[in-house]
Design a protein around this motif. Structure first.
Motif, PDB file in Angstrom:
ATOM      1  N   LEU A 155       8.669 -49.677  27.298  1.00  0.00           N
ATOM      2  CA  LEU A 155       7.852 -51.007  26.901  1.00  0.00           C
ATOM      3  C   LEU A 155       6.159 -50.740  26.589  1.00  0.00           C
ATOM      4  O   LEU A 155       5.685 -51.512  25.820  1.00  0.00           O
ATOM      5  CB  LEU A 155       8.192 -51.843  27.901  1.00  0.00           C
ATOM      6  CG  LEU A 155       9.556 -52.183  28.059  1.00  0.00           C
ATOM      7  CD1 LEU A 155       9.755 -53.061  29.445  1.00  0.00           C
ATOM      8  CD2 LEU A 155      10.505 -52.949  27.056  1.00  0.00           C
ATOM      9  N   ALA A 156       5.756 -49.993  27.352  1.00  0.00           N
ATOM     10  CA  ALA A 156       4.308 -49.783  27.221  1.00  0.00           C
ATOM     11  C   ALA A 156       3.743 -48.868  26.130  1.00  0.00           C
ATOM     12  O   ALA A 156       4.763 -48.315  25.612  1.00  0.00           O
ATOM     13  CB  ALA A 156       3.680 -49.387  28.698  1.00  0.00           C
ATOM     14  N   GLY A 157       2.568 -48.854  25.938  1.00  0.00           N
ATOM     15  CA  GLY A 157       2.032 -48.173  25.016  1.00  0.00           C
ATOM     16  C   GLY A 157       1.290 -48.627  23.985  1.00  0.00           C
ATOM     17  O   GLY A 157       1.357 -49.948  23.659  1.00  0.00           O
ATOM     18  N   SER A 158       0.473 -48.016  22.963  1.00  0.00           N
ATOM     19  CA  SER A 158      -0.484 -48.555  22.021  1.00  0.00           C
ATOM     20  C   SER A 158       0.356 -49.199  21.019  1.00  0.00           C
ATOM     21  O   SER A 158       0.059 -49.992  20.178  1.00  0.00           O
ATOM     22  CB  SER A 158      -1.366 -47.447  21.488  1.00  0.00           C
ATOM     23  OG  SER A 158      -0.690 -46.484  21.112  1.00  0.00           O
ATOM     24  N   ASN A 159       1.726 -48.557  20.645  1.00  0.00           N
ATOM     25  CA  ASN A 159       2.387 -49.080  19.592  1.00  0.00           C
ATOM     26  C   ASN A 159       3.638 -50.087  20.088  1.00  0.00           C
ATOM     27  O   ASN A 159       4.776 -49.726  19.677  1.00  0.00           O
ATOM     28  CB  ASN A 159       2.930 -48.026  18.691  1.00  0.00           C
ATOM     29  CG  ASN A 159       1.871 -47.273  18.077  1.00  0.00           C
ATOM     30  OD1 ASN A 159       0.966 -47.926  17.582  1.00  0.00           O
ATOM     31  ND2 ASN A 159       1.930 -45.840  17.833  1.00  0.00           N
ATOM     32  N   SER A 160       3.494 -50.585  21.304  1.00  0.00           N
ATOM     33  CA  SER A 160       4.562 -51.261  21.987  1.00  0.00           C
ATOM     34  C   SER A 160       5.190 -52.346  21.120  1.00  0.00           C
ATOM     35  O   SER A 160       4.482 -53.341  20.508  1.00  0.00           O
ATOM     36  CB  SER A 160       4.244 -51.932  23.113  1.00  0.00           C
ATOM     37  OG  SER A 160       5.265 -52.663  23.613  1.00  0.00           O
ATOM     38  N   ALA A 161       6.469 -52.415  20.758  1.00  0.00           N
ATOM     39  CA  ALA A 161       7.309 -53.396  20.109  1.00  0.00           C
ATOM     40  C   ALA A 161       7.324 -54.395  21.012  1.00  0.00           C
ATOM     41  O   ALA A 161       7.289 -55.659  20.368  1.00  0.00           O
ATOM     42  CB  ALA A 161       8.762 -52.771  19.756  1.00  0.00           C
ATOM     43  N   MET A 162       7.415 -54.526  22.189  1.00  0.00           N
ATOM     44  CA  MET A 162       7.322 -55.749  23.199  1.00  0.00           C
ATOM     45  C   MET A 162       5.964 -56.663  22.733  1.00  0.00           C
ATOM     46  O   MET A 162       5.994 -57.704  22.765  1.00  0.00           O
ATOM     47  CB  MET A 162       7.480 -55.474  24.679  1.00  0.00           C
ATOM     48  CG  MET A 162       7.402 -56.631  25.590  1.00  0.00           C
ATOM     49  SD  MET A 162       7.506 -55.942  27.217  1.00  0.00           S
ATOM     50  CE  MET A 162       7.058 -57.328  28.081  1.00  0.00           C
ATOM     51  N   ALA A 163       4.996 -55.731  22.629  1.00  0.00           N
ATOM     52  CA  ALA A 163       3.493 -56.572  22.348  1.00  0.00           C
ATOM     53  C   ALA A 163       3.554 -57.229  20.997  1.00  0.00           C
ATOM     54  O   ALA A 163       3.020 -58.191  21.065  1.00  0.00           O
ATOM     55  CB  ALA A 163       2.437 -55.585  22.671  1.00  0.00           C
ATOM     56  N   GLU A 164       4.165 -56.433  20.297  1.00  0.00           N
ATOM     57  CA  GLU A 164       4.325 -57.188  18.990  1.00  0.00           C
ATOM     58  C   GLU A 164       5.147 -58.500  18.972  1.00  0.00           C
ATOM     59  O   GLU A 164       4.741 -59.470  18.280  1.00  0.00           O
ATOM     60  CB  GLU A 164       4.857 -56.210  17.682  1.00  0.00           C
ATOM     61  CG  GLU A 164       4.619 -56.802  16.497  1.00  0.00           C
ATOM     62  CD  GLU A 164       5.064 -55.673  15.605  1.00  0.00           C
ATOM     63  OE1 GLU A 164       5.134 -55.767  14.200  1.00  0.00           O
ATOM     64  OE2 GLU A 164       5.445 -54.555  15.709  1.00  0.00           O
TER      65      GLU A 164
END
Length: 709
Positions: free
Chosen positions: A213-222
């Motif tokens: 879920l984490a990371g600079s390209n997280s789909a969750m963040a989007e």
């Protein structure tokens, strides 16, 4: 079959027509199920009221209890208790127990006092009502007022307010969790931060790992950003370093890039009266909008000097970054700055006398001289201290060498790269303990631009500005994605002057560099800064060749604004231009100095080499591995290639050496070394066995026989 007694058999009841009979058909038809009775109405009311209270048990439950307590007092009066004081006796211990339990859990004095007073008042009310009765107007008025006061104090206590806020936060997270397909996640905590909110979420029951879920390209963040109608960059998801099943979600509802980050040195109306020490703390080069903290850069601390490796393409703001570093370094009482800018010369043109020494456009000899000084300072201080970490002082300062356009000094295409490289490597490897640090900047982080891998291996600080390609991030910080660092290609799109700063412990911060783009203002600041307050050790300064005359050059480089500098005794020549005698003496000394430097120059060849000959020679060398042996025998092998190769092969003897060993011994690229090895083989200087990377090279007298292979 025996007949059933209609009066004893419960299945027989008076039917709707008044006769006795089996009512089962009517039950199945819903006749009795749809009948409205008082018991059913009462049961429905009780269940509905219970559900209503359950939705808010704190406030509605307390109100129900206070309401029921009033008739309970009248009931105690009707029961005519023998001694009502026994009813009030538990008040004190109940109050003490309530205070202890609630304060231990919530640490709120107001909440605990309210609960304790309410619990103690209940037995007191029952004792009073048992004696005097409850149904009188004064008693009703007093009880209603006291109950309303207790209910209000409890409802609006800080604990209840926090509980309501938490319920609202949980409801808000449920909405975000549904948008991000995390319906089984659990909100652990939420905290208001400077730019929005920070959620700590347990994701162990979602079937997904925190790393997914984490990371600079997280789909969750989007997904969360889309649900909140925010830009993608405003939501960040990171894993929690203390628990593998927990993630941190930062939602920035406030634009972190609004406004500018101005340099206090340019905006301050008054100049500092005293100069700081480099040991007082790190340099502040910018502002991290996510955390609200300053972006800092440690160039010297108790562990010694810290080298800095900067990678920034053209137009990304590395000159402004250098201005921030130089501004704070020249403000220290125990720092000397030796600048090198062979490409544009802006460092010396703007900062002028605030630098102790500098090399400008095409001043390659001066750049080599500065590196030589640094090499001698390292040897001098290391010998003097026995290798201990140097402690800066105004008389033994820390020396900072900012080098812009590093490829002009040490890159593969630099005309002095072969001379600068060994000096440069010595500074990077041994300068830390001797109080000599470098801050190098290049457009790319590859060896063709840096000349050596020492910036990658020995630079504690790495700074990446705006990049054009994401692959360049890996050339500077190989594990940037694993460590959750931002991609400096897409980070804060449209914002100028952004930077990623990573220290020696891999702790990073990203944000905006302080604005020092106004060259006129920076030049005026440098003029007020004056010459350095620190001085080099006298015996060391006397031993450095040309150090005493370091200010006798660059006299016309004092402006980057197109204005010609006015001559003055302090313009850097060390004389008064208005004195004709002084000018004549200076011109005579300059001629003598030029003649002395040209005295050792070799004589030019009698016959010049044409461009065609140079191109043909290059083609001959490039095809050395496939040339006819006769052609290779006519090529002259330089000593700096032949000597290390033959020396290593002689030391290895029958063991021989691999191509990688010879590349390391010569310090040249592998393709170049292979061409020279082919030439040396055809000239009978070496013998090879095997092919490609498995090949081994020997001297002819140590070569194994063919049948031994």
């Amino acid at each position: 079959m025996a007949r059933r007694n209609p009066r004893r058999d419960r299945s027989y009841r008076p039917r709707h027509d008044g006769r006795w009979g089996d009512e089962t058909p009517y039950r199945s038809s819903g006749y009795y199920r749809d009948r409205i009775t008082f018991g059913r109405v009462l049961s429905a009311v009780v269940r509905g009221y219970a559900r209503w209270v359950a939705r808010s048990p704190d406030t509605r439950g307390l109100a129900t209890g206070l309401t029921a307590l009033y008739p309970a007092g009248q009931l105690a009066h009707l029961m005519q208790l023998p001694d009502p004081l026994w009813v009030a006796a538990p008040s004190a211990p109940l109050a003490l127990a309530a205070w202890t339990a609630t304060y231990r859990k919530h640490r709120s004095k107001s909440y605990s006092a309210t609960v304790a007073a309410t619990v103690a008042a209940a037995p007191g009310w029952l004792a009073f009502a048992a004696h005097a009765g409850a149904f009188s107007l004064p008693t009703l008025a007093v009880y209603s007022g006291a109950a309303a006061l207790a209910w209000s104090a409890y409802t609006w206590s800080d604990v209840l307010r926090e509980r309501r806020n938490w319920q609202a936060e949980c409801a808000g997270w449920e909405h975000l969790a549904q948008a991000a397909s995390l319906t089984d996640s659990r909100l652990i905590s939420v905290k208001d931060v400077r730019l929005g909110k920070r959620y700590r979420v347990d994701v162990r029951k979602t079937g997904k790992r925190a790393s997914q879920l984490a990371g600079s390209n997280s789909a969750m963040a989007e997904d969360i950003a889309g649900a909140l109608a925010l830009p993608r960059e405003r939501v960040k998801v990171t894993d929690y370093h203390k628990h593998a099943g927990i993630i941190i979600v930062d939602v920035h509802t406030v634009d972190p890039w609004q406004g500018k980050v101005e340099s206090p040195a340019l905006t301050s109306q008054t100049a500092p009266t005293t100069r700081r020490s480099i040991m007082d703390g790190p340099l502040v080069i910018g502002f991290d909008p996510d955390s609200g903290r300053d972006m800092t850069l440690v160039v010297f601390d108790r562990a010694g000097g810290h080298h800095t490796f900067i990678v920034a393409p053209t137009g990304s703001g590395k000159t402004v970054l250098y201005y921030n570093i130089i501004e704070q370094a020249t403000a220290c009482r125990d720092v000397l700055v030796w600048g090198i800018d062979l490409g544009k010369g802006t460092l010396g043109a703007i900062w002028g006398d605030a630098l102790d020494a500098y090399a400008g456009i095409d001043e390659y000899d001066r750049a080599l001289q500065i590196l030589t000084w640094a090499d001698q300072v390292i040897k001098y201080r290391s010998l003097k201290s026995g290798g201990r970490n140097h402690v800066p002082s105004p008389s033994e300062p820390f020396i900072l060498i900012p080098i812009d356009e590093l490829d002009e000094l040490a890159g593969y295409n630099s005309p002095i790269g072969h001379k600068a490289k060994p000096l440069f490597e010595t500074i990077y490897r041994r300068g830390r303990s001797a109080g000599v640090g470098v801050a190098t900047a290049s457009q790319r982080g590859v060896v063709q631009y840096t000349g050596t891998k020492d910036p990658h291996a020995n630079a504690d600080n790495k700074i990446v500005l705006r990049l054009n390609r994401a692959s360049e991030m890996g050339n500077v910080i190989p594990d940037w994605q694993i460590d959750g660092m931002p991609n400096m290609v897409s980070y804060a799109r449209g914002v100028k002057g952004v930077a990623l700063v990573v220290d020696g412990e891999n702790v990073w911060s990203a944000g905006r560099v302080r604005n020092m783009s106004d060259l006129d203002a920076v030049e005026a600041l440098a003029h007020t800064r004056g010459t350095p307050a620190a001085t080099l050790e006298p015996d060391l300064a006397a031993a450095l060749d040309g150090y005493a005359d370091r200010r006798r050059v660059h006299a016309t480089a004092g402006s980057g604004t197109g204005r010609a500098p006015s001559p003055s005794p302090s313009s850097g020549w060390g004389i008064d231009p208005a004195d004709p005698g002084a000018v004549e003496r200076l011109a005579h000394d300059l001629v003598a100095d030029v003649e002395s430097r040209l005295a050792g120059m070799p004589d030019p060849p009698e016959r010049a080499t044409s461009l065609d000959d140079l191109v043909a020679a290059k083609q001959l060398f490039d095809n050395a591995e496939s040339n006819d042996p006769g052609l290779n025998r006519g090529i002259t092998i330089p000593a700096h290639i032949a000597q290390p190769v033959l020396t290593l092969l002689d030391e290895r003897g029958p063991e021989g050496a691999s191509p990688a060993d010879l590349v390391k011994a010569t310090g040249k690229p592998e393709s170049t070394v292979r061409r020279w090895l082919a030439i040396m083989r055809d000239q009978g200087l070496t013998v090879s066995r095997g092919s490609t990377r498995a090949a081994r090279y020997y001297l002819p007298e140590h070569a194994p026989d063919d049948h031994e292979e």
